[in-house]
Design a protein around this motif. Structure first.
Motif, PDB file in Angstrom:
ATOM      1  N   PHE A   3      51.818  68.617  79.267  1.00 43.57           N
ATOM      2  CA  PHE A   3      52.369  69.427  78.169  1.00 43.57           C
ATOM      3  C   PHE A   3      53.647  68.842  77.569  1.00 43.57           C
ATOM      4  O   PHE A   3      54.017  69.201  76.456  1.00 43.57           O
ATOM      5  N   LEU A  21      47.788  64.011  69.198  1.00 42.99           N
ATOM      6  CA  LEU A  21      48.308  65.365  69.012  1.00 42.99           C
ATOM      7  C   LEU A  21      49.520  65.560  69.902  1.00 42.99           C
ATOM      8  O   LEU A  21      50.421  66.325  69.577  1.00 42.99           O
ATOM      9  N   GLY A  22      49.575  64.859  71.015  1.00 48.56           N
ATOM     10  CA  GLY A  22      50.712  64.922  71.929  1.00 48.56           C
ATOM     11  C   GLY A  22      51.890  64.058  71.488  1.00 48.56           C
ATOM     12  O   GLY A  22      52.893  63.999  72.199  1.00 48.56           O
ATOM     13  N   GLY A  23      51.792  63.375  70.367  1.00 53.15           N
ATOM     14  CA  GLY A  23      52.904  62.548  69.889  1.00 53.15           C
ATOM     15  C   GLY A  23      52.618  61.072  70.129  1.00 53.15           C
ATOM     16  O   GLY A  23      51.603  60.542  69.661  1.00 53.15           O
ATOM     17  N   SER A  41      48.278  64.233  75.162  1.00 55.71           N
ATOM     18  CA  SER A  41      48.687  65.412  75.925  1.00 55.71           C
ATOM     19  C   SER A  41      47.500  66.362  76.023  1.00 55.71           C
ATOM     20  O   SER A  41      46.415  66.090  75.487  1.00 55.71           O
ATOM     21  N   ALA A  82      47.009  68.874  74.373  1.00 56.00           N
ATOM     22  CA  ALA A  82      46.557  69.223  73.014  1.00 56.00           C
ATOM     23  C   ALA A  82      45.408  68.310  72.588  1.00 56.00           C
ATOM     24  O   ALA A  82      44.434  68.763  71.972  1.00 56.00           O
ATOM     25  N   THR A 119      60.087  66.942  73.981  1.00 55.94           N
ATOM     26  CA  THR A 119      59.265  66.030  73.173  1.00 55.94           C
ATOM     27  C   THR A 119      57.848  66.567  72.962  1.00 55.94           C
ATOM     28  O   THR A 119      57.287  66.438  71.871  1.00 55.94           O
ATOM     29  N   GLY A 120      57.274  67.142  73.994  1.00 58.18           N
ATOM     30  CA  GLY A 120      55.938  67.736  73.833  1.00 58.18           C
ATOM     31  C   GLY A 120      55.989  68.907  72.867  1.00 58.18           C
ATOM     32  O   GLY A 120      55.077  69.103  72.063  1.00 58.18           O
ATOM     33  N   ARG A 144      57.972  69.261  70.351  1.00 60.36           N
ATOM     34  CA  ARG A 144      58.079  68.754  68.993  1.00 60.36           C
ATOM     35  C   ARG A 144      56.711  68.256  68.506  1.00 60.36           C
ATOM     36  O   ARG A 144      56.283  68.580  67.404  1.00 60.36           O
ATOM     37  N   ALA A 145      56.046  67.474  69.330  1.00 62.59           N
ATOM     38  CA  ALA A 145      54.737  66.928  68.936  1.00 62.59           C
ATOM     39  C   ALA A 145      53.753  68.056  68.642  1.00 62.59           C
ATOM     40  O   ALA A 145      53.019  68.010  67.653  1.00 62.59           O
ATOM     41  N   HIS A 146      53.733  69.072  69.488  1.00 60.07           N
ATOM     42  CA  HIS A 146      52.761  70.153  69.305  1.00 60.07           C
ATOM     43  C   HIS A 146      53.169  71.101  68.172  1.00 60.07           C
ATOM     44  O   HIS A 146      52.312  71.731  67.551  1.00 60.07           O
ATOM     45  N   PHE A 166      51.510  70.401  64.938  1.00 54.86           N
ATOM     46  CA  PHE A 166      50.190  71.006  64.704  1.00 54.86           C
ATOM     47  C   PHE A 166      50.345  72.382  64.059  1.00 54.86           C
ATOM     48  O   PHE A 166      49.625  72.730  63.123  1.00 54.86           O
TER      49      PHE A 166
END
Lengths: 232, 232
Positions: free
Chosen positions: A90, A177-179, A183, A185, B93-94, B96-98, B101
């Motif tokens: 996550f 999707l996780g950057g 992840s 996602a 960081t996770g 931010r990435a999510h 979406f």
């Protein structure tokens, strides 16, 4: 930390025990692979409720990790993250909270949307003993026959593909999707796409959709776990 | 760390300079308030492109923070998180990435969906000098008149509300889209909902929708920033 023995996972299978197509089980398969956890999957059919009665409910995925039993793909992801923190699924507390939105979107939009394209195809690949249950339960859910649900799918394809726009917009800005790294996602969305990919010959994604490129990259992870999947 | 002077933000306004209804500016307003950053907003109209020419583009929000100029609500959120890390907007960081979406979903589904319910109402509240630009640009985008876009909205309401299901599913499991505390994900969705809330008399949410309860709680944050907003 590695578990003392392989995690055991009940995984939805078709008449062919090697055909695994559950969108929820695939989320869990990718999550386990990401954590580097060895898993022994047991093919399971919709009507084998007694085989997973130990989990206190009737759906897969179910994992048994030593004495721990966890069902529901989201609960399993949270369990794995808490029990085996590294590598992270996550990316922190915000990542977990926001991944729940991706999960909810996949459940509400993707699963419901995709079912209308492939539910009759799935009927062809499930175990014969599941067919009565599958037809009755799905026809009740959709309020019509499996055949009617799937009818006219070519005409509905453009609208469905348009619903995937949020994924496309994210992939314009970041690789996963996780950057910068995959992840949970990614596993939610790619796991859900494994369902039509393995269970139906119908091509949901256009050949030039960037989601297709990303999907193949997720499949290629962990030694090509998704690429090696048996598909109809 | 606090900035040496107030951040200055150009904020879309109607004919009434106190009427602020941009879904993107509201995301930024909530983000600034969450960071505890003082802000001075400057009412801005669609056709005042020269007033923000210093930003190198023609849309709001634009913020000026000392010597730094940032436009685009997502870029502003990232800038604020990097420059003023605490309290966090993304939760790591996770997160931010999510959150990207959620932002993509809000842009693709929410903004496009809501416009079809309120675009003619907005025409009534924008500054008279913006009307020609607004009508031409929106009618080109939708391929029909403002009046025709909004027509029959009562009949389309159920389908729109159904598209909000991912938000509802998340709020069943956690208090905020950000988890146990509000995050930028909350500001993305609530900021977008401020647009019809302030700019149109049309009620998009059903009275018993749990999203409405959550929306009022977001509005109540930071001394009731959203509750104090002028609405038509």
């Amino acid at each position: 930390m590695l578990p003392a023995m392989s995690i055991v996972m009940h995984d939805l299978a078709g008449a062919d025990p090697d055909l695994r197509f559950s969108p929820y089980c695939w989320r869990t398969r990718f999550a386990l692979a990401h954590k580097g956890l060895p898993v022994e999957t047991i093919p399971w059919r919709f009507t084998e409720t007694e085989a997973i009665a130990f989990s206190g409910q009737g759906k897969v995925p179910v994992i048994r990790d030593g004495a721990e039993v966890v069902s529901d793909s989201w609960a399993i992801a949270e369990y794995l993250e808490d029990r085996y923190p590294s590598p992270t699924l996550f990316g922190g507390t915000g990542g977990r909270a926001h991944a729940l939105f991706v999960n909810a979107w996949a459940d509400a939009v993707l699963v419901g949307g995709i079912a209308r394209f492939i539910v009759r195809d799935l009927f062809d690949v499930i175990d014969p003993k599941d067919r009565h249950y599958f037809r009755i339960s799905r026809e009740q859910r959709f309020g019509t026959t499996l055949e009617a649900v799937q009818e006219g799918r070519e005409e509905r394809l453009a609208a469905f593909r348009n619903q995937l726009m949020p994924v496309r917009l994210v992939l314009r800005r970041q690789k996963w999707l996780g950057g910068t790294a995959p992840s949970y996602a990614d596993f939610i969305v790619a796991g859900t796409l494994m369902w039509p990919h393995c269970g139906s010959p119908f091509a949901l994604l256009a050949g030039d959709d960037p989601i297709g490129t990303w999907f193949r990259e997720v499949q290629a992870l962990y030694g090509g776990l998704g690429l090696a999947a048996k598909c109809v």
